[in-house]
Design an enzyme around this catalytic site. Structure first.
Site, PDB file in Angstrom:
ATOM      1  N   PRO A  65      22.529 -14.227  24.050  1.00  0.00           N
ATOM      2  CA  PRO A  65      21.214 -14.831  24.246  1.00  0.00           C
ATOM      3  C   PRO A  65      20.301 -14.403  23.093  1.00  0.00           C
ATOM      4  CG  PRO A  65      21.572 -13.070  25.854  1.00  0.00           C
ATOM      5  CD  PRO A  65      22.840 -13.192  25.055  1.00  0.00           C
TER       6      PRO A  65
ATOM      7  N   GLY B  97      16.973 -13.446  21.000  1.00  0.00           N
ATOM      8  CA  GLY B  97      15.636 -12.865  21.202  1.00  0.00           C
ATOM      9  C   GLY B  97      15.499 -12.108  22.508  1.00  0.00           C
TER      10      GLY B  97
ATOM     11  N   GLY C  73      16.853  -8.857  22.964  1.00  0.00           N
ATOM     12  CA  GLY C  73      17.129  -7.437  22.801  1.00  0.00           C
ATOM     13  C   GLY C  73      18.608  -7.099  22.779  1.00  0.00           C
TER      14      GLY C  73
ATOM     15  N   GLY D 226      20.610  -7.835  20.211  1.00  0.00           N
ATOM     16  CA  GLY D 226      21.087  -7.680  18.836  1.00  0.00           C
ATOM     17  C   GLY D 226      21.582  -8.967  18.196  1.00  0.00           C
ATOM     18  N   SER D 227      21.013 -10.124  18.624  1.00  0.00           N
ATOM     19  CA  SER D 227      21.540 -11.380  18.063  1.00  0.00           C
ATOM     20  C   SER D 227      21.356 -11.440  16.550  1.00  0.00           C
ATOM     21  CB  SER D 227      20.899 -12.596  18.746  1.00  0.00           C
ATOM     22  OG  SER D 227      19.499 -12.515  18.696  1.00  0.00           O
ATOM     23  N   SER D 228      20.224 -10.970  16.039  1.00  0.00           N
ATOM     24  CA  SER D 228      20.009 -11.069  14.587  1.00  0.00           C
ATOM     25  C   SER D 228      20.892 -10.072  13.838  1.00  0.00           C
ATOM     26  CB  SER D 228      18.540 -10.869  14.236  1.00  0.00           C
ATOM     27  OG  SER D 228      18.145  -9.576  14.597  1.00  0.00           O
ATOM     28  N   ALA D 229      21.005  -8.862  14.336  1.00  0.00           N
ATOM     29  CA  ALA D 229      21.860  -7.881  13.653  1.00  0.00           C
ATOM     30  C   ALA D 229      23.319  -8.317  13.710  1.00  0.00           C
ATOM     31  CB  ALA D 229      21.697  -6.506  14.293  1.00  0.00           C
TER      32      ALA D 229
ATOM     33  N   ASP E 144      20.493  -1.239  15.490  1.00  0.00           N
ATOM     34  CA  ASP E 144      21.283  -2.409  15.899  1.00  0.00           C
ATOM     35  C   ASP E 144      22.428  -2.649  14.913  1.00  0.00           C
ATOM     36  OD1 ASP E 144      19.206  -2.556  17.704  1.00  0.00           O
ATOM     37  OD2 ASP E 144      18.766  -4.675  17.371  1.00  0.00           O
TER      38      ASP E 144
END
Ligand code: MEV
Length: 284
Positions: free
Chosen positions: A80, A82, A84, A86-89, A128
């Protein structure tokens, strides 16, 4: 160079220490079995992301690694966004790993992925990227260079409850930073609590109260929401050893430590929310 470079990177959950870790305190995080997949293919024209996931910052991140021309990049994620987890990392690490796979050149994944994470979140601690790079359970501290120690993987299960709401990490981190130095004693207590948690990592009955205290302290520094507090209360009322928001807050997810997940999952579903069982994934 290969025709296609492919890689997968996990997501993560923070067990304890988020936000305080940005300001030099330790944190504990673990890798989860959700994650992202990246494929990079050489092709003429400007480097672009192929497929449904289109985001200008993501294109910029991809171009930081592969350059402005000559590649098509496809991206898929089971995380999911945004929340928390760690999607961006995870994307940053998967992009770097896919590039290393394509070029058959080894890269220091942490060092190569951190500039992408800075692009996404401005002032990330690095926890992350570190836990996603290493896998397993990690104690992380933002020293120079960062201190990372892998911890033995505990066997407990936890429930993740997704509020369905996006927390903007950069804004939440900036908000906490703006409340310093008044909140420094709270950040220091979070750091001490992380060290206590490290010593009882395999004992949910001793770990749970520390997680609950961590949630209360996160609320005191302004990153919880009434919904997150309510979900923590719901998990505790359904027998959790402890529960807390996990990640930047402002939405995102609650992590509840329990050996009886069903009532907590049902409690979340009664609020119309998605919840699922998770456990730390061993380092490869
Ligand atoms: C985000 O997963 C954790 C925060 O502590 C930010 C960071 O450490 O970069 C809120």
């Amino acid at each position: 160079m290969k025709p296609v470079g492919r890689a997968w990177a996990s997501g993560k959950l923070i067990l304890a220490g988020e936000h305080a870790v940005v300001h030099g305190q330790p944190a504990i995080a673990f890798a989860v079995d959700l994650g992202s997949t990246v494929e990079i293919t050489a092709r003429p024209g400007p480097t672009a992301i192929d497929g449904p996931i289109q985001d200008p910052k993501l294109t910029q991140a991809v171009r930081m690694v592969v350059g402005d021309h000559g590649y098509g990049v496809s991206i898929a994620s089971t995380l999911p966004i945004g929340r928390g987890m760690g999607s961006s990392a995870s994307l940053a690490v998967a992009i770097v790993r896919a590039w290393a796979d394509l070029t058959e050149q080894p890269l220091d994944t942490f060092d190569a992925a951190m500039p992408l994470e800075r692009l996404f979140h401005q002032n990330p601690s690095g926890v992350d990227v570190a836990v996603i790079t290493r896998g397993g359970v990690l104690r992380y501290q933002r020293t120079v260079p960062p201190t990372m120690s892998s911890l033995p993987c505990p066997s407990w299960t936890a429930v993740v409850i997704d509020t369905g709401k996006v927390g903007v990490t950069a804004d939440l981190v900036a908000g906490v930073t703006s409340r310093r130095p008044a909140i420094d004693p709270i950040l220091a207590r979070i750091g001490a609590l992380v060290d206590e948690a490290t010593t009882v990592l395999h004992d949910p009955a001793a770990l749970g109260p520390l997680l609950l205290e961590n949630h209360t302290l996160l609320a005191q520094i302004g990153v919880s929401t009434p919904q997150l507090d309510e979900l923590v209360g719901m998990a505790m009322a359904h027998g959790a050893y402890g529960a807390k928001l996990s990640g930047a807050g402002g939405g995102g997810v609650v992590l509840a430590l329990t050996d009886d997940p069903a009532p907590i999952v049902a409690g979340a579903e009664a609020f119309g929310l998605r919840a699922w069982i998770t456990r730390p994934v061993e380092a490869p």
